[in-house]
Scaffold this active site. Sequence first.
Site, PDB file in Angstrom:
ATOM      1  N   GLU A 132      -2.892  -8.949   2.005  1.00 27.49           N
ATOM      2  CA  GLU A 132      -3.565  -9.813   3.299  1.00 27.49           C
ATOM      3  C   GLU A 132      -5.315  -9.853   3.122  1.00 27.49           C
ATOM      4  O   GLU A 132      -5.904 -10.183   4.043  1.00 27.49           O
ATOM      5  CB  GLU A 132      -2.869  -9.114   4.474  1.00 27.49           C
TER       6      GLU A 132
ATOM      7  N   HIS B 230      -3.654  -4.761  -1.269  1.00 21.96           N
ATOM      8  CA  HIS B 230      -3.334  -5.610   0.050  1.00 21.96           C
ATOM      9  C   HIS B 230      -3.400  -6.906  -0.093  1.00 21.96           C
ATOM     10  O   HIS B 230      -4.673  -7.376  -0.162  1.00 21.96           O
ATOM     11  CB  HIS B 230      -4.506  -4.911   1.182  1.00 21.96           C
TER      12      HIS B 230
ATOM     13  N   CYS C  22       0.767  -1.198   0.223  1.00 28.79           N
ATOM     14  CA  CYS C  22      -0.191   0.063   0.001  1.00 28.79           C
ATOM     15  C   CYS C  22       0.839   1.539  -0.178  1.00 28.79           C
ATOM     16  O   CYS C  22       1.741   1.286  -0.962  1.00 28.79           O
ATOM     17  CB  CYS C  22      -1.036   0.093   1.135  1.00 28.79           C
TER      18      CYS C  22
END
EC number: 4.3.2.10
Length: 214
Positions: free
Chosen positions: A196, A194, A83
């Site tokens: 994750e 992202h 990010c």
Amino acid sequence: MTIAIIDYGMGNLHSVAKALEHVAEDERVTITRDPRAIKGATRLILPGQGAIRDCMSELEHTELTGLVKEMLADGNKPLLGICVGQQMLMDKSDENGGVWCLGYMPGRVRHFEDTMRDTDGNRLKVPHMGWNRVHQHHMHPLWEGIPTGERFYFVHSYYVQAEDDAHVMGYVDYGTVRAHVATGHDATFAVQFHPEKSAGAGLKLLSNFIHWSP
């Protein structure tokens, strides 16, 4: 192996740590701002979230700017930026009148115009939020097993434009803008999205990072 998530007070640290622990069950994942632990780690994560001015300020406040620059310049261990962690690797961001960044890769961080529209004339949302298809621009070990055009999760109002085509690993077309959402050089790879929060594709990218030997 120790994977160190650099903790300078900004970023989705615990979500990233849990995702890494899921794909690296036998490895140690640590969130740290200890220079000795960062230097001793075998892999590094540079997270970032929110305003880039705040990220750069907090990196300086925690006295980690010099160390991160040293790790990038040495290029002797894999580093993944996530990010704003990707944006920080560029020369400068246009945010808040201009913010100087780490200058690892030449390029600028630009703002999506509020009046952006798609090819049919429909208004596009800013921030660019949600799932979008990432097109792979250059082959890279972190793309292994991930088809080009796979969807990843984004939340951002600013985007990277790298100057050197060799550094552009992936892009997203958003309206008339081509955002360089994956960049890389030597032992560093960085993404605007992202991983994750990107389900199976994101976990696969993190797994590829863990097994990457640049």
